[in-house]
Motif scaffolding. Sequence first.
Motif, mmCIF file in Angstrom:
data_model
loop_
_atom_site.group_PDB
_atom_site.id
_atom_site.type_symbol
_atom_site.label_atom_id
_atom_site.label_comp_id
_atom_site.label_asym_id
_atom_site.label_seq_id
_atom_site.Cartn_x
_atom_site.Cartn_y
_atom_site.Cartn_z
ATOM 1 N N PHE A 75 0.936 -1.202 0.101
ATOM 2 C CA PHE A 75 0.003 -0.138 -0.005
ATOM 3 C C PHE A 75 0.932 1.473 -0.168
ATOM 4 O O PHE A 75 1.046 1.833 1.056
ATOM 5 C CB PHE A 75 -0.925 -0.048 1.126
ATOM 6 N N ARG A 76 1.320 1.570 -1.220
ATOM 7 C CA ARG A 76 2.281 2.674 -1.372
ATOM 8 C C ARG A 76 1.613 4.015 -1.245
ATOM 9 O O ARG A 76 0.478 4.336 -1.801
ATOM 10 C CB ARG A 76 3.128 2.418 -2.385
ATOM 11 N N ASP A 77 2.350 5.099 -1.199
ATOM 12 C CA ASP A 77 1.819 6.368 -1.274
ATOM 13 C C ASP A 77 1.431 6.924 -2.788
ATOM 14 O O ASP A 77 2.279 6.404 -3.551
ATOM 15 C CB ASP A 77 2.598 7.489 -0.511
ATOM 16 N N ARG A 78 0.553 7.569 -2.915
ATOM 17 C CA ARG A 78 0.191 7.990 -4.181
ATOM 18 C C ARG A 78 1.236 8.874 -4.905
ATOM 19 O O ARG A 78 1.599 8.646 -6.083
ATOM 20 C CB ARG A 78 -1.163 8.690 -4.409
ATOM 21 N N ILE A 79 1.825 9.751 -4.052
ATOM 22 C CA ILE A 79 3.002 10.453 -4.381
ATOM 23 C C ILE A 79 4.409 10.151 -3.491
ATOM 24 O O ILE A 79 4.138 10.326 -2.069
ATOM 25 C CB ILE A 79 2.706 11.984 -4.395
ATOM 26 N N ILE A 80 5.456 9.583 -3.894
ATOM 27 C CA ILE A 80 6.534 9.034 -3.050
ATOM 28 C C ILE A 80 7.592 10.304 -2.871
ATOM 29 O O ILE A 80 7.792 10.970 -4.183
ATOM 30 C CB ILE A 80 7.214 7.978 -3.676
ATOM 31 N N ASN A 81 7.612 10.598 -1.860
ATOM 32 C CA ASN A 81 8.447 11.597 -1.586
ATOM 33 C C ASN A 81 10.052 11.402 -2.169
ATOM 34 O O ASN A 81 10.849 10.212 -2.002
ATOM 35 C CB ASN A 81 9.041 12.145 0.036
ATOM 36 N N ASP A 82 10.591 12.099 -3.132
ATOM 37 C CA ASP A 82 11.583 11.720 -4.039
ATOM 38 C C ASP A 82 12.861 12.314 -3.141
ATOM 39 O O ASP A 82 13.145 13.811 -3.232
ATOM 40 C CB ASP A 82 11.410 12.415 -5.156
ATOM 41 N N THR A 83 13.754 11.338 -2.599
ATOM 42 C CA THR A 83 15.010 12.023 -1.975
ATOM 43 C C THR A 83 16.159 11.596 -2.960
ATOM 44 O O THR A 83 17.587 11.866 -2.520
ATOM 45 C CB THR A 83 15.153 11.295 -0.523
ATOM 46 N N ARG A 84 15.866 11.265 -4.312
ATOM 47 C CA ARG A 84 17.170 10.712 -4.899
ATOM 48 C C ARG A 84 17.733 11.940 -5.372
ATOM 49 O O ARG A 84 17.232 13.150 -5.561
ATOM 50 C CB ARG A 84 16.453 9.774 -6.254
ATOM 51 N N VAL A 85 19.139 11.909 -5.686
ATOM 52 C CA VAL A 85 19.945 12.763 -5.943
ATOM 53 C C VAL A 85 19.840 13.002 -7.392
ATOM 54 O O VAL A 85 20.335 12.213 -8.245
ATOM 55 C CB VAL A 85 21.457 12.493 -5.507
ATOM 56 N N HIS A 86 19.637 14.323 -7.768
ATOM 57 C CA HIS A 86 19.282 14.731 -9.308
ATOM 58 C C HIS A 86 20.478 15.145 -9.985
ATOM 59 O O HIS A 86 20.624 15.125 -10.926
ATOM 60 C CB HIS A 86 18.157 15.638 -9.185
ATOM 61 N N ALA A 87 21.402 15.797 -9.232
ATOM 62 C CA ALA A 87 22.723 16.539 -9.667
ATOM 63 C C ALA A 87 23.659 16.484 -8.624
ATOM 64 O O ALA A 87 23.574 16.692 -7.512
ATOM 65 C CB ALA A 87 22.306 18.148 -10.373
ATOM 66 N N CYS A 88 24.864 16.269 -9.249
ATOM 67 C CA CYS A 88 26.338 16.424 -8.394
ATOM 68 C C CYS A 88 27.169 17.488 -9.059
ATOM 69 O O CYS A 88 27.396 17.368 -10.192
ATOM 70 C CB CYS A 88 26.698 14.854 -8.216
#
Length: 339
Positions: A129-142
């Motif tokens: 039962f996952r959230d409809r919108i998952i909080n995105d903590t993935r690194v987008h840029a370095c």
Amino acid sequence: MSAPEVQDYVGFDTITQQMERKFLKRGFNLNVILVGESGMGKSTLVNSIFSTHLVDSQGRRTAQEVIRKTTEISPVTQTLEENGVRVRLTIIDTPGFGDQCNNEGCWVPVIKYIKDQHAAYLARELKPFRDRIINDTRVHACLYFLNPGSRGLRPLDVEVLKRLTEVTNVIPVIAKSDSMTTDERTLFKRRVKEEMAFHRISVYPYACDDDVDEDRALNASIRDLIPFAVVGSEETIDVDGTVVRGRRHGWGVINIFDEAHCDFVHLRNFMLRTHLSDLIEVTAQRHYEQFRTSQLRQIKELRDQQSAAAAAGAVPPGAVVAQQQPPSAPLPHQPMAQA
């Protein structure tokens, strides 16, 4: 009496407006990690890019402060809004990186942090039962900061860039480029490009076969500028009645918004005005997808091995069922500050 006109307009072209309203209401996440030695102006550059004071310097302020012996991870999160667009911005600093005589393994906490965010996102995605919108903590840029005194890539830079480019979008920058002459800067850029090509280091933006001509030309112009020779400043200086943001030297003033002085404007426009959406999309479709595929393949192989062992009678069937669940992912690092 004339016949009523037939209305041929359907209206599906309004989908972009519908998406925009939903996007503006929800906002988005942007996560940027800063990798470089202390004293390279990492915090100042980020504060300059977003025209606000987001992060404080993580460097030593006094001689009495203890020198960091390991690379630390220091995330700070704030919510910014501009013309109705809301962004939850997380800046991840890495104090202690590259500051030791022996820097072997100094990149390990950085790579681990990036992979931890992928793992945390995958764990939330695989919930029954996952959230409809998952909080995105993935690194987008370095943003990877090159030392202007090195005159090229050091062995540490080569090793770290190879590893970073496998897990995130790397944007190399020449820190404090005002410490170099114009000729030195040109030579530095040429050397870095040659060395990255020799070591097969592919940085963002990537060449894609499906790019349209306009995007292909834009990306080519950006690759010509890489590594960006940048100067950051939070100070305003009066120059003949004109207020500029820059740095004052004995020989004159550096205006960070002057393209003849540095590449700051090009970097800011690249990250925020032309490729912001693409950074997020490439993270999801390239780096996260590779991580996700690798993890699910490992889970499948583990299940196959357990099933084979159970069929051979080496493992009780109940033990196999108990281990069928995917391994739990480490929790994401929590931000130190939040607006």
